[in-house]
Write an enzyme that holds these catalytic residues in place. Structure first.
Site, PDB file in Angstrom:
ATOM      1  N   ARG A   1     -91.063  78.478 -12.691  1.00  0.00           N
ATOM      2  CA  ARG A   1     -91.047  79.785 -12.030  1.00  0.00           C
ATOM      3  C   ARG A   1     -92.034  79.837 -10.865  1.00  0.00           C
ATOM      4  O   ARG A   1     -91.775  80.427  -9.832  1.00  0.00           O
ATOM      5  CB  ARG A   1     -91.359  80.899 -13.054  1.00  0.00           C
TER       6      ARG A   1
ATOM      7  N   THR B   1     -89.982  67.780 -27.951  1.00  0.00           N
ATOM      8  CA  THR B   1     -88.799  66.979 -28.309  1.00  0.00           C
ATOM      9  C   THR B   1     -87.545  67.600 -27.679  1.00  0.00           C
ATOM     10  O   THR B   1     -86.563  66.907 -27.445  1.00  0.00           O
ATOM     11  CB  THR B   1     -88.624  66.889 -29.842  1.00  0.00           C
ATOM     12  N   GLU B   2     -87.596  68.894 -27.397  1.00  0.00           N
ATOM     13  CA  GLU B   2     -86.447  69.580 -26.779  1.00  0.00           C
ATOM     14  C   GLU B   2     -86.409  69.381 -25.255  1.00  0.00           C
ATOM     15  O   GLU B   2     -85.368  69.587 -24.633  1.00  0.00           O
ATOM     16  CB  GLU B   2     -86.488  71.096 -27.079  1.00  0.00           C
TER      17      GLU B   2
ATOM     18  N   ARG C   1     -88.949  72.242  -8.708  1.00  0.00           N
ATOM     19  CA  ARG C   1     -89.670  72.434  -9.973  1.00  0.00           C
ATOM     20  C   ARG C   1     -90.797  71.404 -10.159  1.00  0.00           C
ATOM     21  O   ARG C   1     -91.844  71.705 -10.717  1.00  0.00           O
ATOM     22  CB  ARG C   1     -88.699  72.309 -11.160  1.00  0.00           C
TER      23      ARG C   1
ATOM     24  N   HIS D   1     -94.815  71.413 -11.554  1.00  0.00           N
ATOM     25  CA  HIS D   1     -95.471  70.551 -12.557  1.00  0.00           C
ATOM     26  C   HIS D   1     -96.725  69.877 -11.968  1.00  0.00           C
ATOM     27  O   HIS D   1     -97.733  69.729 -12.653  1.00  0.00           O
ATOM     28  CB  HIS D   1     -94.497  69.486 -13.072  1.00  0.00           C
TER      29      HIS D   1
ATOM     30  N   LEU E   1    -115.618  65.974 -25.493  1.00  0.00           N
ATOM     31  CA  LEU E   1    -114.440  66.819 -25.728  1.00  0.00           C
ATOM     32  C   LEU E   1    -113.281  65.902 -26.123  1.00  0.00           C
ATOM     33  O   LEU E   1    -113.130  64.815 -25.566  1.00  0.00           O
ATOM     34  CB  LEU E   1    -114.060  67.565 -24.450  1.00  0.00           C
TER      35      LEU E   1
ATOM     36  N   ARG F   1    -100.517  80.941 -24.646  1.00  0.00           N
ATOM     37  CA  ARG F   1     -99.284  80.633 -23.906  1.00  0.00           C
ATOM     38  C   ARG F   1     -99.316  81.373 -22.580  1.00  0.00           C
ATOM     39  O   ARG F   1     -99.627  82.569 -22.533  1.00  0.00           O
ATOM     40  CB  ARG F   1     -98.042  81.019 -24.705  1.00  0.00           C
TER      41      ARG F   1
ATOM     42  N   TRP G   1     -86.222  66.793 -23.629  1.00  0.00           N
ATOM     43  CA  TRP G   1     -85.298  65.715 -23.223  1.00  0.00           C
ATOM     44  C   TRP G   1     -84.003  66.297 -22.663  1.00  0.00           C
ATOM     45  O   TRP G   1     -83.235  65.610 -22.014  1.00  0.00           O
ATOM     46  CB  TRP G   1     -84.968  64.794 -24.404  1.00  0.00           C
TER      47      TRP G   1
ATOM     48  N   ASP H   1     -96.733  77.030 -19.750  1.00  0.00           N
ATOM     49  CA  ASP H   1     -95.394  77.506 -19.387  1.00  0.00           C
ATOM     50  C   ASP H   1     -95.427  78.171 -18.010  1.00  0.00           C
ATOM     51  O   ASP H   1     -96.428  78.788 -17.645  1.00  0.00           O
ATOM     52  CB  ASP H   1     -94.920  78.504 -20.454  1.00  0.00           C
ATOM     53  N   GLY H   2     -94.326  78.048 -17.286  1.00  0.00           N
ATOM     54  CA  GLY H   2     -94.199  78.773 -16.015  1.00  0.00           C
ATOM     55  C   GLY H   2     -94.283  77.904 -14.769  1.00  0.00           C
ATOM     56  O   GLY H   2     -94.280  78.439 -13.659  1.00  0.00           O
ATOM     57  N   ASN H   3     -94.315  76.575 -14.946  1.00  0.00           N
ATOM     58  CA  ASN H   3     -94.381  75.701 -13.760  1.00  0.00           C
ATOM     59  C   ASN H   3     -93.141  75.871 -12.889  1.00  0.00           C
ATOM     60  O   ASN H   3     -93.243  75.932 -11.661  1.00  0.00           O
ATOM     61  CB  ASN H   3     -94.469  74.228 -14.182  1.00  0.00           C
TER      62      ASN H   3
HETATM   63  C1  FPP Z   1     -93.269  74.331 -18.937  1.00  0.00           C
HETATM   64  O1  FPP Z   1     -92.960  74.992 -17.744  1.00  0.00           O
HETATM   65  C2  FPP Z   1     -93.951  73.089 -18.637  1.00  0.00           C
HETATM   66  C3  FPP Z   1     -93.561  71.871 -19.094  1.00  0.00           C
HETATM   67  C4  FPP Z   1     -92.399  71.650 -19.957  1.00  0.00           C
HETATM   68  C5  FPP Z   1     -94.296  70.655 -18.713  1.00  0.00           C
HETATM   69  C6  FPP Z   1     -95.770  70.799 -18.670  1.00  0.00           C
HETATM   70  C7  FPP Z   1     -96.336  69.563 -18.174  1.00  0.00           C
HETATM   71  C8  FPP Z   1     -97.330  69.456 -17.283  1.00  0.00           C
HETATM   72  C9  FPP Z   1     -98.105  70.569 -16.709  1.00  0.00           C
HETATM   73  C10 FPP Z   1     -97.755  68.086 -16.867  1.00  0.00           C
HETATM   74  C11 FPP Z   1     -98.575  67.495 -17.973  1.00  0.00           C
HETATM   75  C12 FPP Z   1     -99.380  66.437 -17.486  1.00  0.00           C
HETATM   76  C13 FPP Z   1    -100.356  65.859 -18.193  1.00  0.00           C
HETATM   77  C14 FPP Z   1    -101.212  64.916 -17.492  1.00  0.00           C
HETATM   78  C15 FPP Z   1    -100.602  66.089 -19.616  1.00  0.00           C
HETATM   79  P1  FPP Z   1     -91.447  75.174 -17.373  1.00  0.00           P
HETATM   80  O2  FPP Z   1     -91.024  74.003 -16.551  1.00  0.00           O
HETATM   81  O3  FPP Z   1     -90.628  75.385 -18.591  1.00  0.00           O
HETATM   82  O4  FPP Z   1     -91.513  76.475 -16.503  1.00  0.00           O
HETATM   83  P2  FPP Z   1     -90.430  77.630 -16.400  1.00  0.00           P
HETATM   84  O5  FPP Z   1     -90.301  78.240 -17.767  1.00  0.00           O
HETATM   85  O6  FPP Z   1     -91.021  78.569 -15.411  1.00  0.00           O
HETATM   86  O7  FPP Z   1     -89.166  76.988 -15.917  1.00  0.00           O
END
Ligand code: FPP
Length: 229
Positions: A16, A58-59, A25, A29, A123, A174, A61, A12-14
């Site tokens: 932000r 699932t959410e 955003r 990611h 792994l 988390r 989407w 979580d937090g990509n």
């Molecule tokens: C939540 O941060 C992150 C996600 C919903 C996506 C996570 C996915 C990846 C890191 C890519 C995965 C890739 C592979 C190869 C498995 P957010 O966007 O909800 O962040 P926010 O809460 O700060 O807005």
């Protein structure tokens, strides 16, 4: 040192992370994928056997189409480009969730990496895509009902879950300071230790894994029994 068998990460937090830097955003990611690679490598170095990540719920989407397309693009690229490296390094890639709803090219790359890495055993890297805990339980129950069962044992229920071949997570981590499960591994988390880290997911690396393992050393897991000391 107690090394957990299975660590599951809610990444979580990509968003932000990107916002703080005035970036789109999707850049968050992208950095999130880089962090994921560092975390998987650190877990291998420490002797962890299973790493799970919540990559798309699932959410999710409900997010803008541009962001969804970018995420599946990154996942497709990741599964394609990591194939060789993971095969050499003995990493087995598995998926949980309804992958039949994903873009076709993503489904194709997923099928290939599952097939090519299925005999690896350094792994197990479990990527949860179009996954939610409630959906997993429903999927299991409906499969059991359609096979004609009137009642089931705990073992039979487990065998019907997406996670049937995986041990339950010892730790659920988390990132970004949020303290909730958001529909992740609801059945499997019965005795998991929860570790909430303030760092945003793109800032995770091997040092974060060290910190998580340090916290885990001080957890007294009793599984409903009493402490031995
Ligand atoms: C939540 O941060 C992150 C996600 C919903 C996506 C996570 C996915 C990846 C890191 C890519 C995965 C890739 C592979 C190869 C498995 P957010 O966007 O909800 O962040 P926010 O809460 O700060 O807005």
């Amino acid at each position: 040192m107690k090394i957990p068998n299975h660590i599951a990460f809610i990444m979580d937090g990509n968003g932000r992370w990107a916002k703080k830097r005035g970036l789109p955003r999707t850049v968050g990611h992208k950095k999130g994928v880089e962090a994921l690679e560092k975390v998987v490598n650190a877990c291998i170095d420490k002797g962890v056997k299973v790493v799970s990540v919540y990559a798309f719920s699932t959410e999710n989407w409900n997010r803008p189409k541009l962001e969804i397309d970018a995420l599946f693009g990154m996942i497709t690229e990741f599964t394609r480009t990591k194939l060789k490296d993971y095969t050499v390094r003995g990493i087995k890639v598995v998926f949980m969730g309804d992958t039949t709803k994903l873009p076709q090219e993503c489904q194709n790359s997923i099928k290939t990496i599952i097939e090519k890495t299925k005999n690896n055993n350094t792994l197990t890297f479990n990527i949860c895509l179009n996954y939610s805990g409630r959906q997993e339980i429903l999927y299991a129950v409906n499969n059991l009902l359609s096979s004609g069962k009137q009642s089931v044992t705990e073992q039979e229920l487990k065998q019907a879950m997406f996670s049937k071949d995986l041990p339950d997570p010892d730790i659920i981590v988390r990132s970004s300071g949020e303290m909730r499960l958001s529909n992740f591994m609801l059945y499997e988390c019965a005795y998991s230790e929860f570790i909430f880290v303030d760092d945003l997911w793109p800032d995770f690396d091997s040092k974060t894994v060290d910190k998580i393992l340090d916290i885990y050393q001080n957890r007294d897991r009793r599984f409903g029994a009493i402490s031995e000391d």
